[in-house]
Design a protein around this motif. Sequence first.
Motif, PDB file in Angstrom:
ATOM      1  N   LYS A  31       0.844  -1.195   0.000  1.00 29.26           N
ATOM      2  CA  LYS A  31       0.000   0.000   0.000  1.00 29.26           C
ATOM      3  C   LYS A  31       0.878   1.243   0.000  1.00 29.26           C
ATOM      4  O   LYS A  31       1.933   1.261   0.628  1.00 29.26           O
ATOM      5  CB  LYS A  31      -0.852   0.005   1.265  1.00 29.26           C
ATOM      6  CG  LYS A  31      -2.338   0.138   0.998  1.00 29.26           C
ATOM      7  CD  LYS A  31      -3.127   0.096   2.284  1.00 29.26           C
ATOM      8  CE  LYS A  31      -4.496   0.703   2.092  1.00 29.26           C
ATOM      9  NZ  LYS A  31      -5.423  -0.129   1.340  1.00 29.26           N
ATOM     10  N   THR A  32       0.437   2.254  -0.718  1.00 26.24           N
ATOM     11  CA  THR A  32       1.128   3.533  -0.697  1.00 26.24           C
ATOM     12  C   THR A  32       0.193   4.544  -0.059  1.00 26.24           C
ATOM     13  O   THR A  32      -0.921   4.739  -0.541  1.00 26.24           O
ATOM     14  CB  THR A  32       1.480   3.982  -2.127  1.00 26.24           C
ATOM     15  OG1 THR A  32       2.298   2.980  -2.708  1.00 26.24           O
ATOM     16  CG2 THR A  32       2.231   5.305  -2.118  1.00 26.24           C
ATOM     17  N   VAL A  33       0.625   5.129   1.042  1.00 28.51           N
ATOM     18  CA  VAL A  33      -0.201   6.122   1.719  1.00 28.51           C
ATOM     19  C   VAL A  33       0.426   7.475   1.431  1.00 28.51           C
ATOM     20  O   VAL A  33       1.547   7.748   1.872  1.00 28.51           O
ATOM     21  CB  VAL A  33      -0.248   5.861   3.240  1.00 28.51           C
ATOM     22  CG1 VAL A  33      -1.138   6.880   3.923  1.00 28.51           C
ATOM     23  CG2 VAL A  33      -0.715   4.444   3.526  1.00 28.51           C
ATOM     24  N   SER A  34      -0.271   8.298   0.659  1.00 25.70           N
ATOM     25  CA  SER A  34       0.315   9.595   0.343  1.00 25.70           C
ATOM     26  C   SER A  34       0.151  10.506   1.559  1.00 25.70           C
ATOM     27  O   SER A  34      -0.647  10.233   2.447  1.00 25.70           O
ATOM     28  CB  SER A  34      -0.327  10.198  -0.894  1.00 25.70           C
ATOM     29  OG  SER A  34      -1.708  10.212  -0.712  1.00 25.70           O
ATOM     30  N   TYR A  35       0.913  11.552   1.572  1.00 22.17           N
ATOM     31  CA  TYR A  35       1.021  12.478   2.706  1.00 22.17           C
ATOM     32  C   TYR A  35      -0.308  12.675   3.439  1.00 22.17           C
ATOM     33  O   TYR A  35      -1.206  13.359   2.956  1.00 22.17           O
ATOM     34  CB  TYR A  35       1.540  13.808   2.167  1.00 22.17           C
ATOM     35  CG  TYR A  35       1.912  14.795   3.228  1.00 22.17           C
ATOM     36  CD1 TYR A  35       3.019  14.572   4.034  1.00 22.17           C
ATOM     37  CD2 TYR A  35       1.172  15.956   3.419  1.00 22.17           C
ATOM     38  CE1 TYR A  35       3.371  15.481   5.008  1.00 22.17           C
ATOM     39  CE2 TYR A  35       1.522  16.867   4.398  1.00 22.17           C
ATOM     40  CZ  TYR A  35       2.624  16.614   5.185  1.00 22.17           C
ATOM     41  OH  TYR A  35       2.971  17.510   6.156  1.00 22.17           O
ATOM     42  N   PRO A  36      -0.454  12.087   4.619  1.00 23.47           N
ATOM     43  CA  PRO A  36      -1.756  12.200   5.305  1.00 23.47           C
ATOM     44  C   PRO A  36      -1.964  13.617   5.836  1.00 23.47           C
ATOM     45  O   PRO A  36      -1.042  14.235   6.341  1.00 23.47           O
ATOM     46  CB  PRO A  36      -1.627  11.213   6.482  1.00 23.47           C
ATOM     47  CG  PRO A  36      -0.346  10.477   6.280  1.00 23.47           C
ATOM     48  CD  PRO A  36       0.506  11.316   5.404  1.00 23.47           C
ATOM     49  N   SER A  37      -3.172  14.102   5.709  1.00 24.23           N
ATOM     50  CA  SER A  37      -3.431  15.494   6.079  1.00 24.23           C
ATOM     51  C   SER A  37      -3.477  15.675   7.597  1.00 24.23           C
ATOM     52  O   SER A  37      -3.261  16.770   8.100  1.00 24.23           O
ATOM     53  CB  SER A  37      -4.747  15.955   5.461  1.00 24.23           C
ATOM     54  OG  SER A  37      -5.759  15.051   5.855  1.00 24.23           O
ATOM     55  N   ASP A  38      -3.730  14.563   8.320  1.00 21.86           N
ATOM     56  CA  ASP A  38      -3.869  14.712   9.773  1.00 21.86           C
ATOM     57  C   ASP A  38      -2.569  14.387  10.517  1.00 21.86           C
ATOM     58  O   ASP A  38      -2.567  14.069  11.700  1.00 21.86           O
ATOM     59  CB  ASP A  38      -4.989  13.788  10.275  1.00 21.86           C
ATOM     60  CG  ASP A  38      -4.716  12.335   9.928  1.00 21.86           C
ATOM     61  OD1 ASP A  38      -3.777  12.088   9.150  1.00 21.86           O
ATOM     62  OD2 ASP A  38      -5.424  11.456  10.428  1.00 21.86           O
ATOM     63  N   LEU A  39      -1.463  14.456   9.795  1.00 18.64           N
ATOM     64  CA  LEU A  39      -0.159  14.176  10.383  1.00 18.64           C
ATOM     65  C   LEU A  39       0.164  15.173  11.501  1.00 18.64           C
ATOM     66  O   LEU A  39      -0.127  16.354  11.384  1.00 18.64           O
ATOM     67  CB  LEU A  39       0.855  14.373   9.261  1.00 18.64           C
ATOM     68  CG  LEU A  39       2.075  13.532   9.169  1.00 18.64           C
ATOM     69  CD1 LEU A  39       1.696  12.084   8.968  1.00 18.64           C
ATOM     70  CD2 LEU A  39       2.885  14.002   7.984  1.00 18.64           C
ATOM     71  N   LYS A  40       0.785  14.676  12.568  1.00 15.61           N
ATOM     72  CA  LYS A  40       1.228  15.605  13.605  1.00 15.61           C
ATOM     73  C   LYS A  40       2.623  16.093  13.225  1.00 15.61           C
ATOM     74  O   LYS A  40       3.533  15.292  13.024  1.00 15.61           O
ATOM     75  CB  LYS A  40       1.255  14.913  14.961  1.00 15.61           C
ATOM     76  CG  LYS A  40      -0.148  14.683  15.499  1.00 15.61           C
ATOM     77  CD  LYS A  40      -0.138  13.755  16.688  1.00 15.61           C
ATOM     78  CE  LYS A  40      -1.546  13.345  17.062  1.00 15.61           C
ATOM     79  NZ  LYS A  40      -1.566  11.988  17.623  1.00 15.61           N
ATOM     80  N   LEU A  41       2.739  17.388  13.122  1.00 15.31           N
ATOM     81  CA  LEU A  41       3.956  17.986  12.567  1.00 15.31           C
ATOM     82  C   LEU A  41       4.482  19.049  13.510  1.00 15.31           C
ATOM     83  O   LEU A  41       3.716  19.721  14.184  1.00 15.31           O
ATOM     84  CB  LEU A  41       3.584  18.614  11.212  1.00 15.31           C
ATOM     85  CG  LEU A  41       4.581  19.529  10.526  1.00 15.31           C
ATOM     86  CD1 LEU A  41       5.698  18.701   9.896  1.00 15.31           C
ATOM     87  CD2 LEU A  41       3.883  20.351   9.452  1.00 15.31           C
ATOM     88  N   PHE A  42       5.809  19.178  13.559  1.00 16.69           N
ATOM     89  CA  PHE A  42       6.374  20.309  14.285  1.00 16.69           C
ATOM     90  C   PHE A  42       7.435  20.985  13.435  1.00 16.69           C
ATOM     91  O   PHE A  42       8.331  20.335  12.892  1.00 16.69           O
ATOM     92  CB  PHE A  42       7.009  19.879  15.615  1.00 16.69           C
ATOM     93  CG  PHE A  42       7.659  21.040  16.322  1.00 16.69           C
ATOM     94  CD1 PHE A  42       6.894  21.933  17.050  1.00 16.69           C
ATOM     95  CD2 PHE A  42       9.019  21.278  16.201  1.00 16.69           C
ATOM     96  CE1 PHE A  42       7.467  23.036  17.652  1.00 16.69           C
ATOM     97  CE2 PHE A  42       9.601  22.393  16.805  1.00 16.69           C
ATOM     98  CZ  PHE A  42       8.820  23.265  17.537  1.00 16.69           C
ATOM     99  N   ARG A  43       7.308  22.281  13.297  1.00 16.72           N
ATOM    100  CA  ARG A  43       8.390  23.098  12.731  1.00 16.72           C
ATOM    101  C   ARG A  43       8.166  24.524  13.166  1.00 16.72           C
ATOM    102  O   ARG A  43       7.067  24.895  13.573  1.00 16.72           O
ATOM    103  CB  ARG A  43       8.440  22.972  11.208  1.00 16.72           C
ATOM    104  CG  ARG A  43       7.254  23.550  10.499  1.00 16.72           C
ATOM    105  CD  ARG A  43       7.544  23.696   9.016  1.00 16.72           C
ATOM    106  NE  ARG A  43       6.301  23.851   8.301  1.00 16.72           N
ATOM    107  CZ  ARG A  43       5.861  23.024   7.364  1.00 16.72           C
ATOM    108  NH1 ARG A  43       6.571  21.978   7.020  1.00 16.72           N
ATOM    109  NH2 ARG A  43       4.721  23.249   6.766  1.00 16.72           N
ATOM    110  N   GLU A  44       9.246  25.307  13.134  1.00 13.54           N
ATOM    111  CA  GLU A  44       9.100  26.689  13.548  1.00 13.54           C
ATOM    112  C   GLU A  44       9.746  27.578  12.499  1.00 13.54           C
ATOM    113  O   GLU A  44      10.786  27.207  11.932  1.00 13.54           O
ATOM    114  CB  GLU A  44       9.757  26.909  14.919  1.00 13.54           C
ATOM    115  CG  GLU A  44       8.899  27.768  15.811  1.00 13.54           C
ATOM    116  CD  GLU A  44       9.411  27.836  17.247  1.00 13.54           C
ATOM    117  OE1 GLU A  44       8.619  27.582  18.149  1.00 13.54           O
ATOM    118  OE2 GLU A  44      10.595  28.159  17.451  1.00 13.54           O
ATOM    119  N   ASP A  45       9.143  28.710  12.261  1.00 13.34           N
ATOM    120  CA  ASP A  45       9.668  29.619  11.243  1.00 13.34           C
ATOM    121  C   ASP A  45      11.110  29.987  11.537  1.00 13.34           C
ATOM    122  O   ASP A  45      11.461  30.276  12.681  1.00 13.34           O
ATOM    123  CB  ASP A  45       8.822  30.905  11.213  1.00 13.34           C
ATOM    124  CG  ASP A  45       7.495  30.667  10.508  1.00 13.34           C
ATOM    125  OD1 ASP A  45       7.372  29.606   9.848  1.00 13.34           O
ATOM    126  OD2 ASP A  45       6.596  31.514  10.636  1.00 13.34           O
TER     127      ASP A  45
END
Length: 793
Positions: A31-45
């Motif tokens: 299975k290929t799961v493309s970038y899930p929209s509900d991913l928990k992400l952290f980054r700062e400007d």
Amino acid sequence: MSFLLAQSIECGLLLHLCFLLVSSQYCVPRKTVSYPSDLKLFREDGILHYSTMLIRDDLGVLLLGAREAIYALDINNISNKKAEVYWRVTEEKQRECTYKGKLAEVECRNYIRTLHSINDTTIYVCGTNAFSPTCDYMTFVNGQLTLKGRQEEGKGKCPFDPFQRYSSLMVAGNDLYSATSINFLGSEPVILRSSNLALRTEFKNSWLSEPYFVYMDFVGESVDSADGDDDKIYFFFSENAMEYDFYSKVVVSRVARVCKGDMGGQRTLQRKWTSFLKARLDCSFPEPSLPPIVQDVFLLKHKDWRKSIFYTIFTPQSGMSQMSAVCAYTVSSIRDVFNEGKFKTPAAVETSHVKWVMYTGEVPVPRPGACINNVARELGMNRSLELPDKTLQFIRDRPLMDEAVRPLTGAPLLLKKGALFTRIVVDRMSALDGEKYNVMFIGTENGFVQKAVNFDGEMFIIEEIQVHENQNPILTLRLSSSKGQLYAGSEFGVVQIPVSNCSRYESCVDCILSRDPYCAWDVSSARCSSAHSLSPEVAMQSLKEGNVSLCPPPDPGAVVNFALVPGNNIQLPCQLHSNLAQVHWRSSDRPVHSNNKYYIYSGGLLILNVTKADAGVYACDSVEQINSRIYNRTVVVYSLKLSPDKDVVVSTVTQISIQTLNTAATSPGLESEEPLLPENQSNTSRMSHLETAVALLSLLCLSLLGTIFWIWGRQHWKCFNCTLCSRSIKERKHNQNRTSDRKLLGSESGRPCSNNNNHCAVDFKRNGEYHFPPKANISNLDGLGYIRDESEI
Ligand SMILES: *[C@@H]1O[C@H](CO)[C@@H](O)[C@H](O)[C@H]1NC(C)=O
Ligand SMILES: *[C@@H]1O[C@H](CO)[C@@H](O)[C@H](O)[C@H]1NC(C)=O
Ligand SMILES: *[C@@H]1O[C@H](CO)[C@@H](O)[C@H](O)[C@H]1NC(C)=O
Ligand SMILES: *[C@@H]1O[C@H](CO)[C@@H](O)[C@H](O)[C@H]1NC(C)=O
């Protein structure tokens, strides 16, 4: 044109046949799961390079080091920042750094490269600090991150260069082991222990020759040791080989180790390791090649340290081939080579020419490189300081073992073509069958995580998940086994994904065919759920077999109505659940093939220029093979009716309304993709390209047919190299459907997978027999001037 189309049908059938033949040996993620929209992400400007992580389950945080910043993130949801602290370079440091020729805004900044726990509250932090590595102490108390300002020299503990690979480890909150370069130019490599009694490697090419350090870990070998052995620290790196003569430099992968209790020698090897030993790591690729390079390692710990396993990733030495492998080594197999193996020794073969060959002379006692053990103690030597010069001189001049360390089962556990592997972590979990499975999570250069299992030698990639939006390489991958979470860092941010998401599998069949050890079909709620939350009585799982016979007969599903307007084109979407499945279309129970009327592409079926006669029922079937079983199921059924009435989902498609159709015609759970309509193409030259492609494909298929029957005749088709075949499947998909590019990016070519028991690196060019790769790389390297021992000179 119709001849060509007939050819393409034939070709399609052949490709399908070919696919069925090889599909028992795949390295294509199911299975290929493309970038899930509900991913928990952290980054700062304004902050980059999120590459250093320390998991603190006890504090409930993930400590994250980036460029000039350290964060404490909620371990359950990294989007939730609990604390931060910034550590910026001073202007003076930055100026000094630019004077030395480094880039002010890139290299002359402070990249946090080291985060180690000292005790419950204190963390040791090191940063590159504008090419002037510096360390400090940091606390996390009352939700606050604080740098203590007790700065220490970081030379040798942390690299100068922010982008240079290195490795370090804190043992017992006290001894910092690090493998990096100790000078500004990066030319003096060292494996260092910073403690009350600092020790380092000898600065000699025979010890380390332009090494690329990737990993180190601790193994508590003193536990239950019959010979009173010491604990060890293992290092993984690649370096210039000294054992081969070649026209250019050859790099080899190494494992090395030192003893925890090493105190250096008294006269010889003063303040240097007396227990530094290294050996070549063997992981052979199917195709003859230079030795592959180790890129990352994960120690899967076992209660009995002898059964702990190092999982390693290898990529090719030369940039030509896009293949990666996973090889695994038990601690006991590495230990055997160091404790019992023969040594290599330099020998002059011609004047001024030195070769490294097997040492056949007498080995001093205590054994060179051994830790202080019962043998040494009986000789009255309690510390390495008391070791005799003979032993120490021997090891100073001969740190390399003759024998290479062989992988578990003798071959790679996984081989995959496509984007190169960058990082690996492994989770050991119990499935419902009571067995333990080692699930590998592998980060790639294009921002995917591959989740794979080896079922008694059969390699299976359960799924691949895109975790970085812009296909940024995965720089760091960490696992919290207790939380069931993965953390993947890149240049631009960190994401958190669960080790599994069983709710992605909607039906019983899909749940079982996923063969995901974390997931099971919950009979009571009729859902695919996390296996550990279910009691075995209500849960169904079939990991090794993928046997769906216990599943309830699938719901036939509602028939989707379509209105038919004569003269128009109709698109019937059908999205398969698996990359390993093939699509079959039926119309009134007769198979539908691509021809001048029908056009089958990866996202569905296109019916050109419909007439009244086309009314009827169309069914899309998915055919998937797991082991030797074939599973056939109907994905969607359409009913085409002439008279349009009100509750019909959508009507027909014309050239101008494809976009509308795409959104409207999608039945629930199905994603539609835009087909590349022949009519859609603005010029005829494109059309003739298509014809040429079809013609070429047909030729290719004819030769393929010959090959297949020839192989069939020899009954040797169980495991053959079908790269060509799978590539044409892929190219065909590309030609037919451009929007599928995105999906295919992660899955790459359908190269058959290697199998432990049945290693299938096959060359059919000569006589149709299998050609297994040589057991060890040694024979691959015969051409490199390899001499086995001194007697051959
Ligand atoms: C995670 O934390 C972020 C920020 O606090 C929040 O917006 C988000 O809803 C949380 N996600 C989940 C699944 O709890
Ligand atoms: C933790 O280690 C730091 C640094 O060595 C020390 O100052 C501190 O007292 C230690 N704290 C505890 C609770 O042991
Ligand atoms: C080594 O240790 C043993 C016991 O710990 C002691 O009896 C012996 O004297 C020591 N030997 C030396 C040479 O220090
Ligand atoms: C699991 O996948 C489902 C369906 O794609 C999605 O709705 C859900 O949010 C995912 N759960 C987690 C924890 O990622």
